[in-house]
Design a protein around this motif. Structure first.
Motif, mmCIF file in Angstrom:
data_model
loop_
_atom_site.group_PDB
_atom_site.id
_atom_site.type_symbol
_atom_site.label_atom_id
_atom_site.label_comp_id
_atom_site.label_asym_id
_atom_site.label_seq_id
_atom_site.Cartn_x
_atom_site.Cartn_y
_atom_site.Cartn_z
ATOM 1 N N ARG A 421 0.834 -1.204 0.000
ATOM 2 C CA ARG A 421 0.000 0.000 0.000
ATOM 3 C C ARG A 421 0.865 1.248 0.000
ATOM 4 N NH1 ARG A 421 -5.330 1.382 3.739
ATOM 5 N NH2 ARG A 421 -5.983 3.161 2.460
ATOM 6 N N ASP A 484 -7.300 -0.827 0.784
ATOM 7 C CA ASP A 484 -6.861 -1.488 2.006
ATOM 8 C C ASP A 484 -5.757 -2.502 1.737
ATOM 9 O OD1 ASP A 484 -6.833 -2.045 4.686
ATOM 10 O OD2 ASP A 484 -8.485 -3.492 4.593
ATOM 11 N N LYS A 486 -3.622 -5.759 4.120
ATOM 12 C CA LYS A 486 -3.539 -6.499 5.377
ATOM 13 C C LYS A 486 -2.319 -7.406 5.350
ATOM 14 C CE LYS A 486 -8.525 -6.689 6.348
ATOM 15 N NZ LYS A 486 -9.700 -7.583 6.541
ATOM 16 N N ARG A 488 -1.010 -10.705 6.312
ATOM 17 C CA ARG A 488 -1.652 -11.974 6.647
ATOM 18 C C ARG A 488 -0.726 -12.900 7.434
ATOM 19 N NH1 ARG A 488 -7.256 -11.995 5.368
ATOM 20 N NH2 ARG A 488 -7.554 -10.593 3.594
ATOM 21 N N SER A 498 -2.351 -8.972 1.617
ATOM 22 C CA SER A 498 -3.425 -8.864 0.626
ATOM 23 C C SER A 498 -3.709 -7.400 0.347
ATOM 24 C CB SER A 498 -4.701 -9.564 1.115
ATOM 25 O OG SER A 498 -5.195 -8.941 2.298
ATOM 26 N N ARG A 499 -4.251 -7.148 -0.836
ATOM 27 C CA ARG A 499 -4.653 -5.798 -1.239
ATOM 28 C C ARG A 499 -6.065 -5.838 -1.780
ATOM 29 N NH1 ARG A 499 -1.433 -1.699 -2.715
ATOM 30 N NH2 ARG A 499 -3.430 -0.623 -2.464
ATOM 31 N N GLU A 500 -6.807 -4.783 -1.508
ATOM 32 C CA GLU A 500 -8.114 -4.611 -2.120
ATOM 33 C C GLU A 500 -7.944 -3.803 -3.402
ATOM 34 O OE1 GLU A 500 -10.838 -6.136 -1.078
ATOM 35 O OE2 GLU A 500 -9.572 -6.999 0.493
ATOM 36 N N THR A 501 -8.459 -4.306 -4.513
ATOM 37 C CA THR A 501 -8.310 -3.642 -5.800
ATOM 38 C C THR A 501 -9.677 -3.274 -6.353
ATOM 39 O OG1 THR A 501 -8.471 -5.601 -7.206
ATOM 40 C CG2 THR A 501 -6.329 -5.144 -6.191
ATOM 41 N N GLY A 505 -10.957 -7.445 -7.048
ATOM 42 C CA GLY A 505 -11.297 -7.792 -5.683
ATOM 43 C C GLY A 505 -10.056 -7.887 -4.820
ATOM 44 N N THR A 506 -10.022 -8.893 -3.959
ATOM 45 C CA THR A 506 -8.878 -9.092 -3.071
ATOM 46 C C THR A 506 -7.802 -9.912 -3.780
ATOM 47 O OG1 THR A 506 -10.312 -9.058 -1.128
ATOM 48 C CG2 THR A 506 -8.102 -9.967 -0.850
ATOM 49 N N TRP A 508 -3.883 -11.644 -3.259
ATOM 50 C CA TRP A 508 -2.956 -12.095 -2.224
ATOM 51 C C TRP A 508 -1.549 -12.106 -2.798
ATOM 52 C CZ3 TRP A 508 -3.976 -14.922 2.649
ATOM 53 C CH2 TRP A 508 -5.306 -14.782 3.079
ATOM 54 N N PRO A 529 -5.400 -18.108 0.598
ATOM 55 C CA PRO A 529 -6.616 -17.311 0.371
ATOM 56 C C PRO A 529 -7.890 -17.943 0.881
ATOM 57 C CG PRO A 529 -5.266 -17.406 -1.609
ATOM 58 C CD PRO A 529 -4.663 -18.365 -0.642
#
Length: 574
Positions: A421, A484, A486, A488, A498-501, A505-506, A508, A529
């Protein structure tokens, strides 16, 4: 200083710029003098790594790179998929890096003209690319050159009252004060010895798991009980020794710098600024710079204290800069992927530039977890304005060297830079394998990290160029930008986040620090995942294009090899 009048002046200009944001962009960082020659000199591909003179402070060290040269190589930069370029200062300066200005109102003749600078901005905007200019508001060129003090040639700050004079005695002339060198604002040796004792006795903790002290060393930013001799007011009033440290409490200095910032942005249609040595500026000056700029400012904050880092940023309850270079995780990164000592524990730099027996990812994972999870540090939107990088023009070694030319480890580090991020920043020449580094065998200091590019031929078929091209394409295809992240899982050998795109979507990301020789061996990551909620859909690795579902077992991802993996759920790889 009230900014009401300034705000009125900026009005329409600030509104026009407000829609642009660096968040989600990727950046290519260029040292102007070392990137590309132009005209007849473009035919001269002789390697150049001249050093500036920091003994007599005469500067120099020019190798011949120009603004026109950058324009001629925009196809090369855009071909890797970058959104923006960041260039080192272009004002008339004492040395080739441009951080020691002589006249802030003129363009350095070695680099070109004001028209060349405007043309670079125009050509970038024609490509829908953006321009970030490096600016210096903390200092000018050294005030003592060849043993003599002469302020008359510095424009516009040519009077002794324009400079900080911390600890100048009443009976000292300004010249005597400068030539004798003011003492440093704090004693790092004494502080580091004390810090080590406190750590050993258990009275104080430091290290990657401690937000306020992620490195066990006293840096500016670690203020208070752990490093008591470091007082904020002292390192904002004369920390950088011989360089002319500007006095921002002087109304002329403050007003002139703010006006200059505004006019540089306007005159050259700049999209953003990078602010050098931000932590050495008066704290109340930073929000004034941010406001008057009318564009986002990325500050250089070389700190290892996450709380102090966050205090420099603009937020709901405070004013500050809109962005920063993300140094706390950077200080962990060389050891994480390549086992390299970029610094020194407790101020002991005797082993700096050497390698540990093994690489260790835990420090990087811990710092990232602290930064991403705690609202005490950076607000959610501010996380998207942190500039991530694996090396730069100052910090002891380039990525290629500190990873010992190991392509597997280099790729792991690059995936982290481009997919974590924040704003990914690539130092020029990484795509050509430039390997500048400091060390006992190199006598040029930081200038060893600033070698020329032209001898490489600007090849577009190197594995590094193609890999970076792939990462930038992945960012665009998946909508990896703001959003976002996270952590993991972290271990000594692995890092999973992980990233939100916006488009996939998510996703990893699975990284490790294995060496090239083990590339074909499997690697187990836990969790995978599907852990905790069942596995749905088909998963692919975006870097290889191969389906991955068969490697999900018992909540883990048992990767078939040790290459970095970027997993997404979908029908095919874009």
């Amino acid at each position: 200083m009230a900014l009401t009048f300034v705000g009125v002046i900026l009005g329409i200009f600030a509104l026009a710029k407000s829609e642009f944001s660096l968040a989600g962009k990727s950046v290519y960082f260029v040292v102007v003098d070392r990137f590309a020659r132009s005209g007849t000199q473009a035919l001269n591909t002789t390697y150049c790594d001249l050093a500036a003179d920091w003994i007599n402070n005469t500067g120099g060290g020019y190798c011949g790179g120009t603004l026109s040269g950058i324009i001629d190589r925009l196809d090369y930069i855009e071909g890797m998929g970058f959104d923006c370029i960041w260039i080192t200062p272009v004002v008339d300066s004492n040395g080739f890096m441009g951080y020691d200005a002589v006249n802030i109102f003129e363009i350095e003749p070695h680099f070109g003209s004001k028209e060349d600078f405007k043309r670079l901005s125009q050509k970038l905007h024609e490509r829908s690319m953006c321009l970030i200019l490096d600016i210096v508001l903390n200092h000018m060129r050294p005030l003592v050159v060849n043993g003599e003090v002469n302020l008359s040639t510095i424009v516009p700050f040519n009077h002794e009252s324009h400079y900080n004079q911390r600890n100048r005695s009443n009976n000292q002339s300004f010249e005597e004060y400068l030539i004798s060198w003011p003492p440093p604002p704090f004693n790092p040796s004494e502080d580091n010895q004390r810090l080590q004792t406190l750590k050993m006795t258990g009275e104080l903790d430091c290290g990657h798991h401690v937000a306020d002290h992620t490195e066990c060393a006293c840096f500016p930013g670690n203020i208070g009980f752990s490093c008591p001799s470091l007082i904020a007011e002292d390192f904002t009033t004369g920390y950088l020794g011989v360089l002319g440290d500007l006095n921002h409490s002087n109304p002329f200095v403050r007003r002139t710098l703010l006006t200059w910032v505004r006019e540089m942005v306007q005159n050259y249609s700049l999209d953003a600024l990078r602010l050098d040595t931000a932590i050495y500026l008066d704290r109340d000056f930073l929000p004034e710079v941010q406001e008057v700029a009318g564009v986002q400012v990325l500050g250089e904050a070389t700190v290892n204290n996450l709380t102090f880092q966050a205090s420099l940023m603009h937020g709901e309850a405070q004013s500050g800069l809109l962005g920063l270079l993300n140094f706390p995780p950077f200080y962990q990164l060389p050891r994480a992927f390549c086992g390299y000592r970029m610094g020194g524990d407790f101020g002991d730099y005797s082993l700096q530039g050497t390698w540990y027996e093994e690489a260790d990812m835990e420090g990087l994972g811990s710092v990232l977890s602290l930064q991403l999870s705690s609202s005490m540090h950076l607000g959610n939107s501010n996380l998207d304005m942190m500039g991530n990088f694996a090396d730069n023009h100052d910090e002891f070694s380039r990525l290629t060297y500190y990873c010992r030319y190991d392509s597997l480890r280099i790729r792991q580090a690059l995936v982290w830079v481009f997919l974590s991020r924040g704003i990914p920043i690539l130092y020029y020449g990484t795509e050509q394998g430039l390997d500048g580094h400091q060390g006992p065998e190199n006598s040029k200091g930081q200038d060893n990290l600033r070698e020329s590019m032209w001898h490489t031929g600007y090849r577009t078929d190197t594995w590094q160029y193609r890999f970076i091209q792939r990462l930038n394409k992945l960012r665009k295809d998946f909508g990896v930008g703001v959003g976002d992240a996270k952590i993991r899982q972290t271990s000594k050998t692995t890092l999973v986040f992980s990233r939100e795109t916006t488009k996939a979507g998510t996703i990893w990301v699975f990284l490790n620090n294995a060496k090239n020789a083990t590339e074909k061996e499997g690697q187990i990551y836990c969790p995978g995942p599907g852990s905790g909620h069942g596995l749905r859909g088909r998963w692919f690795d975006a870097l290889s294009g191969k389906p991955m579902n068969r490697y999900f077992k018992a909540g883990c991802f048992q990767a078939p090899d040790r290459n970095p993996k970027v997993l997404f759920r979908g029908r095919h790889v874009p």
